[in-house]
Design a protein around this motif. Structure first.
Motif, mmCIF file in Angstrom:
data_model
loop_
_atom_site.group_PDB
_atom_site.id
_atom_site.type_symbol
_atom_site.label_atom_id
_atom_site.label_comp_id
_atom_site.label_asym_id
_atom_site.label_seq_id
_atom_site.Cartn_x
_atom_site.Cartn_y
_atom_site.Cartn_z
ATOM 1 N N THR A 165 -3.599 1.936 -4.636
ATOM 2 C CA THR A 165 -3.460 2.185 -3.202
ATOM 3 C C THR A 165 -4.782 1.946 -2.482
ATOM 4 O OG1 THR A 165 -1.792 3.873 -3.695
ATOM 5 C CG2 THR A 165 -2.750 3.881 -1.484
ATOM 6 N N ALA B 90 2.515 1.718 -3.458
ATOM 7 C CA ALA B 90 1.574 2.207 -4.468
ATOM 8 C C ALA B 90 1.319 3.695 -4.277
ATOM 9 C CB ALA B 90 0.266 1.426 -4.381
ATOM 10 N N ALA B 91 1.201 4.122 -3.016
ATOM 11 C CA ALA B 91 1.025 5.551 -2.736
ATOM 12 C C ALA B 91 2.268 6.341 -3.152
ATOM 13 C CB ALA B 91 0.723 5.759 -1.259
ATOM 14 N N SER C 50 9.523 3.021 -5.709
ATOM 15 C CA SER C 50 8.238 2.527 -5.199
ATOM 16 C C SER C 50 7.693 1.400 -6.065
ATOM 17 C CB SER C 50 7.227 3.681 -5.142
ATOM 18 O OG SER C 50 7.658 4.706 -4.274
ATOM 19 N N THR D 178 0.827 -1.204 0.000
ATOM 20 C CA THR D 178 0.000 0.000 0.000
ATOM 21 C C THR D 178 0.862 1.254 0.000
ATOM 22 O OG1 THR D 178 -1.649 -1.229 1.293
ATOM 23 C CG2 THR D 178 -1.900 1.158 1.175
#
Length: 410
Positions: free
Chosen positions: A386, A289-290, A318, A286
């Protein structure tokens, strides 16, 4: 060595590291060839028509990879053996890779490419499922961290085989094949994975214990959304940097890309170990993805090269960490052990599908809105990933389930 490890509850470190080496071999098998060696051969044969022929080759190769990954994953499920399929695919793909040196027309290259993709996925599909057969949930974070070596190894192999004076065009093909054999054979000969209770292919998971269908779909969609973003950046990164700074060279772009892949390795290892220790397998996904969404937003608004590089580094790190950890944590949500290879083949569509979608997305957005519009759209994709992952359970290992049960009783 921990008592759990001695008791067989955890997989041996030897298998984990040898498996990571084999996974790196899988990346070496296709990254240098598809990104450098194949385009060079098509250009040499097709001349001014090289873009069209390369597009045809990429299209048919992606279809062959998609279908064969599902088929050979299913076949290894049915035979209940992975290693023979891996070995056969390794041999066939190595020979077919060398056979490109005998191709004398673009059409022959496409035919060979389809055959090579079939053979390569005969190796890759069972190899991916093999980890699910032998790596328990408590080590999937560590496995994901180790898998971050694969893309870095693929990029490094591309640099190695194209060193001036090292090898001729045909010899480069055999050099790549030799590197793949050196990486994959050790796990086949020396891996000797332990049998972990609850992971065997023969074991039928009760429906009540299977992961909800929604979790599988969310994981699939989240990876697809991030992969589309990465595929678009991979193909058009150089053009974007040159649009910002005409002095930006291809060598500097390649160096930046390589440094990101290398930097992602230790970060993925740390994130994976943290996820295992805290029983939060989806939290790093998560966060990554953010981070990808934020990096793309910075890139969209970048006023100059420094800001553009900062945004790309954030996105690249990321996305690389996300994809490595996601590959391991996907094994956690598959509902049926006896269909593991087939189901991973369906997840593999998130890897091959973007190469078919990305060109049309780019052509639709860049002429009208520029790269800013493209990056904003990709940022929305990463943000959607996300949000999908925020709905995944934070705790899903057996230890965490037991802890939740105790808290419920108390």
């Amino acid at each position: 060595m921990p008592a759990e490890d001695e008791a067989g509850a955890l997989q041996s470190r030897r298998f984990l590291w040898l498996y990571a080496l084999a996974s790196a071999g899988g990346s070496i098998a296709y990254v240098p060839f598809l990104t450098i060696l194949l385009p060079m051969r098509v250009t040499a044969m097709a001349g001014n028509d090289d873009v069209a022929w390369l597009a045809y080759a990429t299209f048919f190769g992606a279809i062959a990879a998609s279908l064969s990954n599902i088929a050979f994953g299913w076949a290894s499920d049915r035979t209940r053996r992975r290693a023979p399929w891996i070995a056969a695919g390794l041999l066939a793909s190595s020979l077919l890779l060398g056979a490109f040196g005998f191709a004398r027309s673009p059409a022959a290259i496409i035919v060979l490419l389809v055959g090579w993709q079939l053979a390569l996925n005969m190796m890759l599909a069972p190899l991916a499922a093999w980890a699910g057969d032998h790596v328990p949930d408590a080590q999937k974070g560590r496995l994901g961290g180790l898998l971050a070596f694969a893309p870095a190894a693929g990029a490094a192999a591309g640099v190695l085989v194209t060193l001036p004076g090292l090898a001729s065009a045909d010899a480069r093909l055999w050099l790549v094949a030799g590197l793949v054999v050196l990486c994959v054979m050790p796990v086949l000969l020396l891996g000797r994975p332990r049998t972990i209770a609850g992971l065997a292919r023969e074991q039928e998971i009760e429906q009540s214990d299977a992961q909800p269908h929604g979790e599988v779909v969310r994981m699939w969609l989240a990876r697809l959304l991030v992969q589309v973003s990465e595929a678009a950046l991979f193909a058009f990164l150089f053009f974007w940097f040159r649009a910002i700074d005409p002095e930006m060279t291809d060598a500097r772009v390649a160096q930046t890309f390589g440094l990101i892949l290398l930097g992602a390795v230790p970060l993925a290892l740390l994130a994976g170990r943290w996820a295992d220790r805290h029983d939060r397998p989806f939290a790093p996904l998560t966060l990554c993805a953010a981070g990808a969404a934020l990096g793309l937003s910075v890139m969209a608004a970048a006023p100059g090269l420094e800001a553009a590089l900062a945004g790309y580094v954030l996105f690249g790190l990321s996305a690389s960490i996300f994809l490595s950890l996601h590959s391991a944590q996907t094994l956690r949500v598959l509902p049926r052990a006896r269909h593991r290879g087939r189901d991973l083949g369906l997840f593999n569509l998130t890897n091959t599908g973007p190469s078919l979608v990305m060109p049309w997305l780019t052509l639709a957005l860049v002429p009208a809105f520029g790269f800013t519009g493209l990056f904003l759209a990709l940022a929305v994709f990463a943000l959607a990933a996300t949000l999908l992952l925020l709905r995944m359970p934070n705790l899903s290992s057996p230890l965490a389930k037991a802890r939740d049960a105790c808290e419920t009783v108390n």
